[in-house]
Every structure is written in C-alpha cells, then in structure tokens.
Design a protein around this motif. Structure first.
Motif, mmCIF file in Angstrom:
data_model
loop_
_atom_site.group_PDB
_atom_site.id
_atom_site.type_symbol
_atom_site.label_atom_id
_atom_site.label_comp_id
_atom_site.label_asym_id
_atom_site.label_seq_id
_atom_site.Cartn_x
_atom_site.Cartn_y
_atom_site.Cartn_z
ATOM 1 N N TRP A 184 10.699 6.737 -28.634
ATOM 2 C CA TRP A 184 10.187 5.664 -28.111
ATOM 3 C C TRP A 184 9.359 5.601 -26.942
ATOM 4 N N THR A 190 5.424 0.544 -27.676
ATOM 5 C CA THR A 190 6.808 0.036 -27.141
ATOM 6 C C THR A 190 6.862 -0.245 -25.604
ATOM 7 N N HIS A 195 12.003 -3.902 -26.061
ATOM 8 C CA HIS A 195 13.554 -3.882 -26.137
ATOM 9 C C HIS A 195 14.303 -4.935 -25.483
#
Length: 218
Positions: A184, A190, A195
C-alpha cells in the motif's frame, strides 16, 4: 546485485522484521484475523507497538510516519507524535486491525474517526486544521512561522514559547496505518486518500488479491 539493490533489499527485510515483531508484541503468536477496539486507552495500548516503521494515510489525502501515541488528558482523543514539537490529534470511533497471515507486513490498522469540533481558529475547517497550541489554547499556524505570539501592552513582540506545539487536528475521516514496507505504501495510486471511502474489509480484499501467487497459496 548492485549496492543500491542490496541496500533496498536489506531495508525491506528490516521493515518486515519490525512489523512482524510489533504484531507478535501486541498479539502474541496467534494474532486475530480481524479485531477492533473503541476505547481510546485500548487503542493506545495496541497502537503503541506499531510506532516504528509505519506510515499513516490521512484524510482527505497525504501520508506521514507516526513516532508515538498517547491518550489526551480528556481521555477521548489520541495524540500521535510527528516530531519533538508536532502532534496529530484525532478522536477514535473504531480502530480495526486486519492480520494478513500470508504476508504479515501487509497487515494494517484502519482508524475510523469521530467528528471533532474545529478550534474555530479558521472560518472554514471541515476535514482537518493545523494549529499552534500554547498553554492549552489553539492559535493560527502562522504564529509558528513568524515566531510572534502576541504584543504586550507596550507594543513589544512576545515570542512563541519554547514549549508550544504544532497540532494537525483531524476533524473527520479515516486514518490507515501500514508498514513502510507494505504494498500500500509502495503504490503511488493509494496516496489519493481512497482509504477514506473504504472499509477495513474492502482494503483487506484489495491487498489479498494483490499478493503474489506464492504468498496467497502458501
């Protein structure tokens, strides 16, 4: 293998060891596949094992390492050390832990935050705000940059005290805590704050699907 590649490999091995040892320190030899906590003190007791070799992904985006964790004196908020004079402040609603047995370094925490009132230092603060905290009161971050707290009755500058702290206050959203050596953290895509739109189960599914075949089948 050249020197750079060797150093990178050794660093990855070190990060793997740090994260694996943290998991064992927190949970023993049989970590739970999934578990969660609500009480700030329980969150602190678990997270303090993982304050080395981590990266935290913040709302709405951005990421940085956490160097320590404490419970605020009000017993409701967590304070994470960012530096000797800087903190990150958040109000935990639920802390999730997901253990990836096939690749422990991919194990992670997702911290769901309670909505926290702004300091009212700024007119528009919805997700986060950065302030200077002096004697328990919050002020605009500009004080830190200019070094002047206020002016006394004679118009003389009163400098920002040496014990002043900078505080990044997270007013809402989610914080994802991973190993610096995790997939990640090594994937630029990302870093966009995705998230914050995902559950711990969603993130786990993505990680497990991304594991090399040799890991996922072991």
């Amino acid at each position: 293998m050249d020197d750079v590649a060797r150093q990178q490999q050794e660093y990855q091995v070190r990060l793997n060891r740090i994260w694996t040892e943290a998991i064992k320190s927190a949970f023993g030899d049989t970590p739970p596949a999934s578990t969660s906590w609500q009480d700030p003190y329980e969150c602190w007791q678990v997270l303090e094992h993982f304050m080395l070799g981590n990266y935290s992904f913040l709302p709405p985006n951005g990421h940085l390492p956490l160097r320590g964790v404490h419970v605020h004196e009000d017993g409701k908020r967590l304070l994470f050390d960012l530096s000797e004079s800087g903190f990150l402040e958040a109000s935990p609603a639920l802390l999730h832990f997901e253990y990836i047995a096939e690749a422990p370094i991919e194990s992670f925490f997702l911290l769901d935050l309670k909505a926290m009132r702004s300091s009212e230092v700024y007119e528009n603060a919805e997700i986060d705000e950065q302030v200077v905290r002096i004697d328990g009161e919050d002020y605009e971050y500009g004080l830190w940059e200019h070094g002047v707290w206020h002016f006394d009755e004679e118009g003389n500058e009163v400098p920002v005290p040496e014990d002043a702290k900078t505080v990044l206050r997270l007013l809402s959203g989610k914080v994802l805590i991973v190993s610096q050596g995790s997939m990640w953290n090594h994937t630029n895509e990302t870093w966009d704050g995705r998230h914050t739109r995902m559950s711990a189960s969603d993130i786990r599914t993505i990680i497990e699907r991304s594991l090399p075949a040799s890991s996922s089948s072991s």
